[in-house]
Motif scaffolding. Structure first.
Motif, PDB file in Angstrom:
ATOM      1  N   ILE A   1      74.667  27.875   1.675  1.00 17.89           N
ATOM      2  CA  ILE A   1      75.086  26.926   2.704  1.00 17.89           C
ATOM      3  C   ILE A   1      74.724  27.458   4.085  1.00 17.89           C
ATOM      4  O   ILE A   1      74.212  26.734   4.938  1.00 17.89           O
ATOM      5  N   LEU A   2      74.982  28.735   4.330  1.00 21.20           N
ATOM      6  CA  LEU A   2      74.735  29.314   5.650  1.00 21.20           C
ATOM      7  C   LEU A   2      73.254  29.395   5.996  1.00 21.20           C
ATOM      8  O   LEU A   2      72.904  29.486   7.163  1.00 21.20           O
ATOM      9  N   MET A   3      72.386  29.358   5.009  1.00 24.26           N
ATOM     10  CA  MET A   3      70.950  29.416   5.261  1.00 24.26           C
ATOM     11  C   MET A   3      70.372  28.050   5.634  1.00 24.26           C
ATOM     12  O   MET A   3      69.234  27.970   6.063  1.00 24.26           O
ATOM     13  N   GLN A   4      71.136  26.997   5.477  1.00 28.59           N
ATOM     14  CA  GLN A   4      70.660  25.662   5.807  1.00 28.59           C
ATOM     15  C   GLN A   4      70.629  25.458   7.313  1.00 28.59           C
ATOM     16  O   GLN A   4      71.439  26.015   8.043  1.00 28.59           O
ATOM     17  N   SER A   5      69.715  24.620   7.774  1.00 27.97           N
ATOM     18  CA  SER A   5      69.615  24.347   9.209  1.00 27.97           C
ATOM     19  C   SER A   5      70.824  23.551   9.702  1.00 27.97           C
ATOM     20  O   SER A   5      71.188  23.650  10.863  1.00 27.97           O
ATOM     21  N   LYS A   6      71.437  22.772   8.829  1.00 24.84           N
ATOM     22  CA  LYS A   6      72.614  21.990   9.210  1.00 24.84           C
ATOM     23  C   LYS A   6      73.881  22.622   8.642  1.00 24.84           C
ATOM     24  O   LYS A   6      74.791  21.942   8.216  1.00 24.84           O
ATOM     25  N   PHE A   7      73.959  23.948   8.639  1.00 19.79           N
ATOM     26  CA  PHE A   7      75.059  24.615   7.964  1.00 19.79           C
ATOM     27  C   PHE A   7      76.415  24.309   8.587  1.00 19.79           C
ATOM     28  O   PHE A   7      77.420  24.289   7.892  1.00 19.79           O
ATOM     29  N   ILE A   8      76.471  24.052   9.895  1.00 19.26           N
ATOM     30  CA  ILE A   8      77.763  23.775  10.528  1.00 19.26           C
ATOM     31  C   ILE A   8      78.345  22.477   9.984  1.00 19.26           C
ATOM     32  O   ILE A   8      79.536  22.405   9.672  1.00 19.26           O
ATOM     33  N   GLU A   9      77.509  21.442   9.826  1.00 19.98           N
ATOM     34  CA  GLU A   9      77.985  20.176   9.267  1.00 19.98           C
ATOM     35  C   GLU A   9      78.438  20.357   7.826  1.00 19.98           C
ATOM     36  O   GLU A   9      79.493  19.864   7.427  1.00 19.98           O
ATOM     37  N   ILE A  10      77.635  21.055   7.040  1.00 22.35           N
ATOM     38  CA  ILE A  10      77.971  21.272   5.626  1.00 22.35           C
ATOM     39  C   ILE A  10      79.244  22.096   5.508  1.00 22.35           C
ATOM     40  O   ILE A  10      80.140  21.776   4.738  1.00 22.35           O
ATOM     41  N   PHE A  11      79.343  23.166   6.300  1.00 27.05           N
ATOM     42  CA  PHE A  11      80.502  24.049   6.250  1.00 27.05           C
ATOM     43  C   PHE A  11      81.761  23.311   6.690  1.00 27.05           C
ATOM     44  O   PHE A  11      82.818  23.445   6.072  1.00 27.05           O
ATOM     45  N   ASP A  12      81.661  22.499   7.735  1.00 32.24           N
ATOM     46  CA  ASP A  12      82.796  21.709   8.215  1.00 32.24           C
ATOM     47  C   ASP A  12      83.270  20.746   7.135  1.00 32.24           C
ATOM     48  O   ASP A  12      84.466  20.624   6.876  1.00 32.24           O
ATOM     49  N   PHE A  13      82.329  20.067   6.492  1.00 30.60           N
ATOM     50  CA  PHE A  13      82.674  19.135   5.415  1.00 30.60           C
ATOM     51  C   PHE A  13      83.362  19.873   4.272  1.00 30.60           C
ATOM     52  O   PHE A  13      84.378  19.433   3.737  1.00 30.60           O
ATOM     53  N   PHE A  14      82.828  21.041   3.923  1.00 28.86           N
ATOM     54  CA  PHE A  14      83.392  21.808   2.824  1.00 28.86           C
ATOM     55  C   PHE A  14      84.800  22.290   3.157  1.00 28.86           C
ATOM     56  O   PHE A  14      85.704  22.210   2.334  1.00 28.86           O
ATOM     57  N   LEU A  15      85.009  22.757   4.392  1.00 29.76           N
ATOM     58  CA  LEU A  15      86.340  23.215   4.794  1.00 29.76           C
ATOM     59  C   LEU A  15      87.347  22.079   4.785  1.00 29.76           C
ATOM     60  O   LEU A  15      88.489  22.251   4.353  1.00 29.76           O
ATOM     61  N   ARG A  16      86.943  20.905   5.246  1.00 24.51           N
ATOM     62  CA  ARG A  16      87.859  19.748   5.201  1.00 24.51           C
ATOM     63  C   ARG A  16      88.222  19.401   3.771  1.00 24.51           C
ATOM     64  O   ARG A  16      89.358  19.046   3.478  1.00 24.51           O
ATOM     65  N   SER A  17      87.240  19.493   2.885  1.00 22.82           N
ATOM     66  CA  SER A  17      87.506  19.200   1.470  1.00 22.82           C
ATOM     67  C   SER A  17      88.471  20.208   0.870  1.00 22.82           C
ATOM     68  O   SER A  17      89.345  19.853   0.088  1.00 22.82           O
ATOM     69  N   ILE A  18      88.320  21.477   1.250  1.00 28.22           N
ATOM     70  CA  ILE A  18      89.208  22.515   0.739  1.00 28.22           C
ATOM     71  C   ILE A  18      90.639  22.287   1.223  1.00 28.22           C
ATOM     72  O   ILE A  18      91.593  22.463   0.478  1.00 28.22           O
ATOM     73  N   MET A  19      90.785  21.883   2.478  1.00 32.37           N
ATOM     74  CA  MET A  19      92.112  21.714   3.059  1.00 32.37           C
ATOM     75  C   MET A  19      92.834  20.469   2.540  1.00 32.37           C
ATOM     76  O   MET A  19      94.040  20.362   2.651  1.00 32.37           O
TER      77      MET A  19
END
Length: 103
Positions: free
Chosen positions: A69-87
């Motif tokens: 995920i962190l290697m993707q150019s849009k990692f902030i969007e992906i990471f934000d989406f993933f964190l919201r899903s976790i919460m």
């Protein structure tokens, strides 16, 4: 925390306060990595070997997923989406499943 994850043993910090802060940050990272591994395992289970042990650990699964995920150019969007899903109460929605399967 040592060799195959966060390489904490490579630190040469001697100040106890700084070491405590480093340990706190690594602990938070460890918890998120395991959480990523658990969710990824729910979507795409780790294969079980003939002797009934997993091919690799939940931590390794989560760490590999997090690195991708962190290697993707849009990692902030992906990471934000993933964190919201976790919460949320139900982290497994269709978009998250597609993300887990893709990586």
């Amino acid at each position: 925390m040592k060799t195959q994850g966060f390489n904490m043993k490579n630190t040469h910090i001697k100040d106890l306060e700084r070491l405590a802060k480093l340990l706190a940050v690594l602990t938070i990272g460890f918890v998120f990595t395991v959480k990523f591994g658990v969710i990824k395992n729910l979507v795409k289970p780790i294969k079980i070997k003939n002797h009934n042990r997993r091919l690799f650990s939940i931590f390794s699964y989560g760490l590999t997923f997090l690195r991708k995920i962190l290697m993707q150019s849009k990692f902030i969007e992906i990471f934000d989406f993933f964190l919201r899903s976790i919460m949320s109460n139900n982290p497994l929605n269709s978009k998250l499943e597609q993300l887990c399967i893709r990586y």
